[in-house]
Design a protein around this motif. Structure first.
Motif, PDB file in Angstrom:
ATOM      1  N   GLN A 113      -0.728  -0.278 -14.149  1.00 47.00           N
ATOM      2  CA  GLN A 113      -0.293   0.598 -13.070  1.00 47.00           C
ATOM      3  C   GLN A 113       0.861   1.508 -13.488  1.00 47.00           C
ATOM      4  N   SER A 114       1.712   1.058 -14.414  1.00 42.38           N
ATOM      5  CA  SER A 114       2.845   1.873 -14.847  1.00 42.38           C
ATOM      6  C   SER A 114       2.404   3.149 -15.566  1.00 42.38           C
ATOM      7  N   LEU A 115       1.130   3.227 -15.981  1.00 39.72           N
ATOM      8  CA  LEU A 115       0.615   4.400 -16.672  1.00 39.72           C
ATOM      9  C   LEU A 115       0.019   5.422 -15.715  1.00 39.72           C
ATOM     10  N   LEU A 116      -0.061   5.080 -14.444  1.00 40.95           N
ATOM     11  CA  LEU A 116      -0.651   5.968 -13.452  1.00 40.95           C
ATOM     12  C   LEU A 116       0.426   6.836 -12.800  1.00 40.95           C
ATOM     13  N   PRO A 117       0.035   8.013 -12.293  1.00 37.94           N
ATOM     14  CA  PRO A 117       1.008   8.869 -11.607  1.00 37.94           C
ATOM     15  C   PRO A 117       1.568   8.183 -10.360  1.00 37.94           C
ATOM     16  N   ASP A 118       2.765   8.595  -9.959  1.00 40.18           N
ATOM     17  CA  ASP A 118       3.347   8.072  -8.724  1.00 40.18           C
ATOM     18  C   ASP A 118       2.380   8.303  -7.573  1.00 40.18           C
ATOM     19  N   GLY A 119       2.303   7.353  -6.667  1.00 41.81           N
ATOM     20  CA  GLY A 119       1.412   7.468  -5.510  1.00 41.81           C
ATOM     21  C   GLY A 119       0.064   6.820  -5.707  1.00 41.81           C
ATOM     22  N   TYR A 120      -0.236   6.353  -6.936  1.00 47.03           N
ATOM     23  CA  TYR A 120      -1.520   5.709  -7.213  1.00 47.03           C
ATOM     24  C   TYR A 120      -1.364   4.199  -7.293  1.00 47.03           C
ATOM     25  N   ALA A 121      -0.680   3.648  -6.325  1.00 49.92           N
ATOM     26  CA  ALA A 121      -0.460   2.204  -6.315  1.00 49.92           C
ATOM     27  C   ALA A 121      -1.532   1.530  -5.464  1.00 49.92           C
ATOM     28  N   PRO A 122      -1.969   0.346  -5.852  1.00 49.66           N
ATOM     29  CA  PRO A 122      -2.923  -0.373  -4.998  1.00 49.66           C
ATOM     30  C   PRO A 122      -2.221  -0.808  -3.720  1.00 49.66           C
ATOM     31  N   ALA A 123      -2.990  -0.925  -2.659  1.00 43.85           N
ATOM     32  CA  ALA A 123      -2.438  -1.384  -1.386  1.00 43.85           C
ATOM     33  C   ALA A 123      -2.305  -2.901  -1.452  1.00 43.85           C
ATOM     34  N   THR A 124      -1.072  -3.376  -1.597  1.00 42.94           N
ATOM     35  CA  THR A 124      -0.817  -4.808  -1.702  1.00 42.94           C
ATOM     36  C   THR A 124       0.397  -5.185  -0.862  1.00 42.94           C
ATOM     37  N   TRP A 125       0.540  -6.464  -0.643  1.00 42.90           N
ATOM     38  CA  TRP A 125       1.716  -7.048   0.011  1.00 42.90           C
ATOM     39  C   TRP A 125       1.997  -8.355  -0.706  1.00 42.90           C
ATOM     40  N   THR A 126       3.260  -8.630  -1.008  1.00 40.57           N
ATOM     41  CA  THR A 126       3.619  -9.886  -1.649  1.00 40.57           C
ATOM     42  C   THR A 126       4.488 -10.695  -0.714  1.00 40.57           C
ATOM     43  N   GLY A 127       4.086 -11.928  -0.508  1.00 36.27           N
ATOM     44  CA  GLY A 127       4.818 -12.843   0.361  1.00 36.27           C
ATOM     45  C   GLY A 127       4.720 -14.255  -0.173  1.00 36.27           C
ATOM     46  N   VAL A 128       5.082 -15.206   0.658  1.00 32.66           N
ATOM     47  CA  VAL A 128       5.084 -16.614   0.261  1.00 32.66           C
ATOM     48  C   VAL A 128       3.826 -17.295   0.807  1.00 32.66           C
ATOM     49  N   ALA A 129       3.160 -18.042  -0.058  1.00 29.63           N
ATOM     50  CA  ALA A 129       1.973 -18.794   0.345  1.00 29.63           C
ATOM     51  C   ALA A 129       2.407 -20.066   1.078  1.00 29.63           C
ATOM     52  N   SER A 130       1.819 -20.326   2.227  1.00 25.30           N
ATOM     53  CA  SER A 130       2.145 -21.547   2.965  1.00 25.30           C
ATOM     54  C   SER A 130       1.246 -22.711   2.553  1.00 25.30           C
ATOM     55  N   GLU A 131       0.252 -22.420   1.711  1.00 23.72           N
ATOM     56  CA  GLU A 131      -0.649 -23.446   1.174  1.00 23.72           C
ATOM     57  C   GLU A 131      -1.177 -22.923  -0.154  1.00 23.72           C
ATOM     58  N   ALA A 132      -1.820 -23.766  -0.920  1.00 18.41           N
ATOM     59  CA  ALA A 132      -2.399 -23.327  -2.191  1.00 18.41           C
ATOM     60  C   ALA A 132      -3.504 -22.304  -1.917  1.00 18.41           C
ATOM     61  N   ILE A 133      -3.475 -21.213  -2.670  1.00 18.93           N
ATOM     62  CA  ILE A 133      -4.462 -20.143  -2.519  1.00 18.93           C
ATOM     63  C   ILE A 133      -5.023 -19.842  -3.902  1.00 18.93           C
ATOM     64  N   ALA A 134      -6.319 -20.050  -4.085  1.00 14.54           N
ATOM     65  CA  ALA A 134      -6.970 -19.801  -5.375  1.00 14.54           C
ATOM     66  C   ALA A 134      -7.307 -18.322  -5.519  1.00 14.54           C
ATOM     67  N   ALA A 135      -7.443 -17.870  -6.756  1.00 13.22           N
ATOM     68  CA  ALA A 135      -7.828 -16.484  -7.032  1.00 13.22           C
ATOM     69  C   ALA A 135      -9.156 -16.175  -6.353  1.00 13.22           C
ATOM     70  N   GLY A 136      -9.232 -15.017  -5.732  1.00  9.62           N
ATOM     71  CA  GLY A 136     -10.445 -14.569  -5.067  1.00  9.62           C
ATOM     72  C   GLY A 136     -10.561 -14.985  -3.614  1.00  9.62           C
ATOM     73  N   ARG A 137      -9.720 -15.896  -3.172  1.00 11.89           N
ATOM     74  CA  ARG A 137      -9.793 -16.365  -1.778  1.00 11.89           C
ATOM     75  C   ARG A 137      -9.266 -15.311  -0.817  1.00 11.89           C
ATOM     76  N   LEU A 138      -9.875 -15.246   0.368  1.00 14.21           N
ATOM     77  CA  LEU A 138      -9.430 -14.327   1.401  1.00 14.21           C
ATOM     78  C   LEU A 138      -8.196 -14.903   2.076  1.00 14.21           C
ATOM     79  N   VAL A 139      -7.280 -14.006   2.451  1.00 15.42           N
ATOM     80  CA  VAL A 139      -5.960 -14.410   2.919  1.00 15.42           C
ATOM     81  C   VAL A 139      -5.665 -13.848   4.293  1.00 15.42           C
ATOM     82  N   ASN A 140      -5.025 -14.676   5.116  1.00 13.88           N
ATOM     83  CA  ASN A 140      -4.532 -14.298   6.435  1.00 13.88           C
ATOM     84  C   ASN A 140      -3.020 -14.182   6.346  1.00 13.88           C
ATOM     85  N   ILE A 141      -2.465 -13.122   6.863  1.00 20.45           N
ATOM     86  CA  ILE A 141      -1.013 -12.923   6.896  1.00 20.45           C
ATOM     87  C   ILE A 141      -0.570 -13.197   8.331  1.00 20.45           C
TER      88      ILE A 141
END
Length: 179
Positions: free
Chosen positions: A43-71
Motif C-alpha cells: 500500500q505504501s507504493l500507491l498514491p494517497d487516497g488509494y487505501a483499502p476500506a478497513t477498521w482496526t479494533g480489538v477482537a472480543s473472541e478468536a477470529i480466524a482469517a477469512g471469517r466475517l466480522v461484526n463490529i
C-alpha cells in the motif's frame, strides 16, 4: 525469497539495484517498484487516497482469517469502546460488517476489511450468491439461512469455490416460529 533486481545507470555506469517493495517516502523517489513476496504491491507504493476500506479494533473472541466480522459497541471500565466479534446469522444483532484477512486472538488487534476479495473460504458455487452462515459463526454459505428468527444477509458473490468479493448486504430477520 531473494530480492529481484533491475539495472540502473548511476554515474555513467550500470549498477544492479533491488526493487523497492515498501516505500519510506521521498527517499525512494526514482526507485524501481517491485511486488512483495505475496505477489502484490504494498500500500505504501500507491498514491494517497488509494487505501483499502478497513477498521482496526480489538477482537472480543478468536477470529480466524477469512471469517466475517461484526463490529459492536461495548463498555470497558465504564468507558465506551468498539469491538469486533464473529458475525452470526443464527439470530439478529450480529450482522457482517466486513471480514478479517488475518486471524486474531481474543484481546488482540484485528483489522476488518469492508470490501475486496476474501480468499480464505471454501465450498462456494462460482458465480453464486454468498450468505452469512447461521451454522458457523463468521462463516459463509451458498445457501441462504431459512430457519425461524435467523438472519439472511447476502455478503457477496463467489468468483471461485475458494474466493468471493465481499459486499455487506442488508440483513433480513426471518419470522419467528409460529406459536
Amino acid at each position: 525469497m531473494p530480492a529481484k533486481t533491475y539495472l540502473q545507470q548511476v554515474a555513467g555506469r550500470l549498477k544492479q539495484m533491488p526493487f523497492t517493495t515498501v516505500s519510506t517516502g521521498a527517499a525512494n523517489g526514482g526507485d524501481g517498484v517491485g511486488l512483495g513476496d505475496d505477489g502484490k504491491l504494498h500500500q505504501s507504493l500507491l498514491p494517497d487516497g488509494y487505501a483499502p476500506a478497513t477498521w482496526t479494533g480489538v477482537a472480543s473472541e478468536a477470529i480466524a482469517a477469512g471469517r466475517l466480522v461484526n463490529i459492536y459497541p461495548d463498555t470497558v471500565g465504564g468507558q465506551p469502546v468498539t469491538r469486533a466479534r464473529l458475525a452470526d446469522a443464527s439470530a439478529a444483532g450480529k450482522r457482517a460488517w466486513g471480514y478479517a484477512q488475518q486471524g486474531a486472538s481474543a484481546g488482540s488487534p484485528v483489522t476488518v476489511w469492508f470490501g475486496g476479495a476474501n480468499s480464505a473460504v471454501s465450498g462456494l458455487t462460482p458465480g453464486g450468491d454468498v450468505f452469512l452462515s447461521a451454522t458457523t459463526p463468521g462463516g459463509v454459505t451458498s445457501t441462504a439461512p431459512s430457519g425461524a428468527s435467523q438472519v439472511v444477509q447476502r455478503v457477496g458473490v463467489a468468483g471461485s469455490a475458494t474466493a468471493f468479493m465481499f459486499s455487506a448486504g442488508l440483513e433480513i430477520e426471518l419470522a419467528p416460529a409460529a406459536a
